[in-house]
Scaffold this motif. Sequence first.
Motif, PDB file in Angstrom:
ATOM      1  N   THR A 110       0.837  -1.203   0.000  1.00 27.37           N
ATOM      2  CA  THR A 110       0.000   0.000   0.000  1.00 27.37           C
ATOM      3  C   THR A 110       0.868   1.248   0.000  1.00 27.37           C
ATOM      4  O   THR A 110       0.543   2.245  -0.656  1.00 27.37           O
ATOM      5  CB  THR A 110      -0.947  -0.013   1.215  1.00 27.37           C
ATOM      6  N   VAL A 111       1.989   1.204   0.719  1.00 27.02           N
ATOM      7  CA  VAL A 111       2.958   2.302   0.673  1.00 27.02           C
ATOM      8  C   VAL A 111       3.390   2.547  -0.773  1.00 27.02           C
ATOM      9  O   VAL A 111       3.483   3.697  -1.225  1.00 27.02           O
ATOM     10  CB  VAL A 111       4.191   1.988   1.549  1.00 27.02           C
ATOM     11  N   MET A 116       4.881   5.420  -4.822  1.00 26.46           N
ATOM     12  CA  MET A 116       5.486   5.126  -6.120  1.00 26.46           C
ATOM     13  C   MET A 116       4.418   4.654  -7.115  1.00 26.46           C
ATOM     14  O   MET A 116       4.498   3.533  -7.637  1.00 26.46           O
ATOM     15  CB  MET A 116       6.585   4.075  -5.964  1.00 26.46           C
ATOM     16  N   PRO A 117       3.410   5.471  -7.374  1.00 22.26           N
ATOM     17  CA  PRO A 117       2.310   5.029  -8.249  1.00 22.26           C
ATOM     18  C   PRO A 117       2.756   4.712  -9.670  1.00 22.26           C
ATOM     19  O   PRO A 117       2.087   3.954 -10.378  1.00 22.26           O
ATOM     20  CB  PRO A 117       1.329   6.206  -8.209  1.00 22.26           C
ATOM     21  N   LEU A 118       3.896   5.267 -10.090  1.00 23.14           N
ATOM     22  CA  LEU A 118       4.386   5.000 -11.442  1.00 23.14           C
ATOM     23  C   LEU A 118       4.771   3.540 -11.645  1.00 23.14           C
ATOM     24  O   LEU A 118       4.939   3.095 -12.779  1.00 23.14           O
ATOM     25  CB  LEU A 118       5.582   5.899 -11.761  1.00 23.14           C
ATOM     26  N   SER A 127      -1.072   7.883 -13.103  1.00 24.96           N
ATOM     27  CA  SER A 127      -0.599   7.227 -11.883  1.00 24.96           C
ATOM     28  C   SER A 127      -0.903   8.069 -10.649  1.00 24.96           C
ATOM     29  O   SER A 127      -1.308   7.537  -9.609  1.00 24.96           O
ATOM     30  CB  SER A 127       0.901   6.935 -11.971  1.00 24.96           C
ATOM     31  N   PHE A 128      -0.719   9.377 -10.765  1.00 21.72           N
ATOM     32  CA  PHE A 128      -0.972  10.247  -9.622  1.00 21.72           C
ATOM     33  C   PHE A 128      -2.453  10.558  -9.453  1.00 21.72           C
ATOM     34  O   PHE A 128      -2.895  10.888  -8.353  1.00 21.72           O
ATOM     35  CB  PHE A 128      -0.147  11.529  -9.737  1.00 21.72           C
ATOM     36  N   GLU A 129      -3.220  10.440 -10.524  1.00 23.39           N
ATOM     37  CA  GLU A 129      -4.652  10.734 -10.442  1.00 23.39           C
ATOM     38  C   GLU A 129      -5.478   9.513 -10.062  1.00 23.39           C
ATOM     39  O   GLU A 129      -6.555   9.650  -9.482  1.00 23.39           O
ATOM     40  CB  GLU A 129      -5.155  11.277 -11.785  1.00 23.39           C
ATOM     41  N   ILE A 130      -4.977   8.321 -10.378  1.00 20.58           N
ATOM     42  CA  ILE A 130      -5.763   7.102 -10.152  1.00 20.58           C
ATOM     43  C   ILE A 130      -5.151   6.212  -9.077  1.00 20.58           C
ATOM     44  O   ILE A 130      -5.818   5.851  -8.099  1.00 20.58           O
ATOM     45  CB  ILE A 130      -5.912   6.315 -11.477  1.00 20.58           C
ATOM     46  N   VAL A 131      -3.882   5.861  -9.246  1.00 17.82           N
ATOM     47  CA  VAL A 131      -3.270   4.885  -8.332  1.00 17.82           C
ATOM     48  C   VAL A 131      -3.086   5.472  -6.942  1.00 17.82           C
ATOM     49  O   VAL A 131      -3.441   4.837  -5.940  1.00 17.82           O
ATOM     50  CB  VAL A 131      -1.915   4.384  -8.886  1.00 17.82           C
ATOM     51  N   PRO A 133      -4.614   8.007  -5.244  1.00 18.45           N
ATOM     52  CA  PRO A 133      -5.827   8.140  -4.422  1.00 18.45           C
ATOM     53  C   PRO A 133      -6.366   6.807  -3.918  1.00 18.45           C
ATOM     54  O   PRO A 133      -6.837   6.719  -2.777  1.00 18.45           O
ATOM     55  CB  PRO A 133      -6.816   8.820  -5.377  1.00 18.45           C
ATOM     56  N   VAL A 134      -6.295   5.766  -4.739  1.00 23.36           N
ATOM     57  CA  VAL A 134      -6.727   4.441  -4.290  1.00 23.36           C
ATOM     58  C   VAL A 134      -5.823   3.948  -3.174  1.00 23.36           C
ATOM     59  O   VAL A 134      -6.284   3.382  -2.179  1.00 23.36           O
ATOM     60  CB  VAL A 134      -6.733   3.441  -5.471  1.00 23.36           C
ATOM     61  N   GLY A 135      -4.523   4.197  -3.314  1.00 21.71           N
ATOM     62  CA  GLY A 135      -3.588   3.818  -2.260  1.00 21.71           C
ATOM     63  C   GLY A 135      -3.841   4.561  -0.964  1.00 21.71           C
ATOM     64  O   GLY A 135      -3.783   3.983   0.123  1.00 21.71           O
ATOM     65  N   ILE A 136      -4.133   5.843  -1.056  1.00 21.47           N
ATOM     66  CA  ILE A 136      -4.413   6.643   0.142  1.00 21.47           C
ATOM     67  C   ILE A 136      -5.668   6.137   0.837  1.00 21.47           C
ATOM     68  O   ILE A 136      -5.706   6.027   2.077  1.00 21.47           O
ATOM     69  CB  ILE A 136      -4.544   8.134  -0.232  1.00 21.47           C
TER      70      ILE A 136
END
Length: 225
Positions: A110-111, A116-118, A127-131, A133-136
């Motif tokens: 999850t970290v 590192m969404p990329l 990656s910053f718009e989708i991955v 927020p889901v991780g947060i």
Amino acid sequence: MPDLKLFVAPNTCARVPTIALEEIGVPFDTELIRTAANQQNSAEFLKLNPKGKVPTLLINGTPLTENVAILSWLNATFPDAGLLPRSNSALEALQQTADLAFFSATVHPTVTRVAMPLKFIEDKELSFEIVRPVGIEAMNKIMAMIDARLKSGPWWYGDAWSVVDGYLFWVWARILGVGYPGDAYRNIQRHHDLSIARPAIQRAMLREEKNIEILKSEGLYIPPR
């Protein structure tokens, strides 16, 4: 005394066994892996760890990988260091292993989504718009659970520090470093403040800061973003 060398990279979970080794107080060397230069996938390093990851601990020249295994070995080899509470049964020992596995197999992935969404989508914007927020969102649930646990004491196991706290220290610093909104988790913030005051953690962070300076001098440092 075993000859110990730990392969590390700044901001990675290699910080956790570095903290453990500093808490134990035995001599050990660290070797910097330059991930921006893809050194983790070099033929030389892959001979030691075909997974191409840090941390990797060389014990008298023999590699041991994966934090759960490394931390468990350190605890078994140096029991007086108090990396984990002394267990009264096989079940209790396995519950401690489960705590390490929770951080390694549940929290750590999850970290990665937060920090590192990329790794999941090559398109930077997506990656910053989708991955992330889901991780947060997933991390919020985890942090709420951990924060509730820390109400009963400053550390994971109550009054005594353990290497599980070292793992939490890395997790919290890593996600805050990329802007995770953690203001609601006061018990975790208290935990982090207490952790920073530990001499062993200060020594571990000094090692990491020196490696960051090396990478900066070589134009190879990629700051958290």
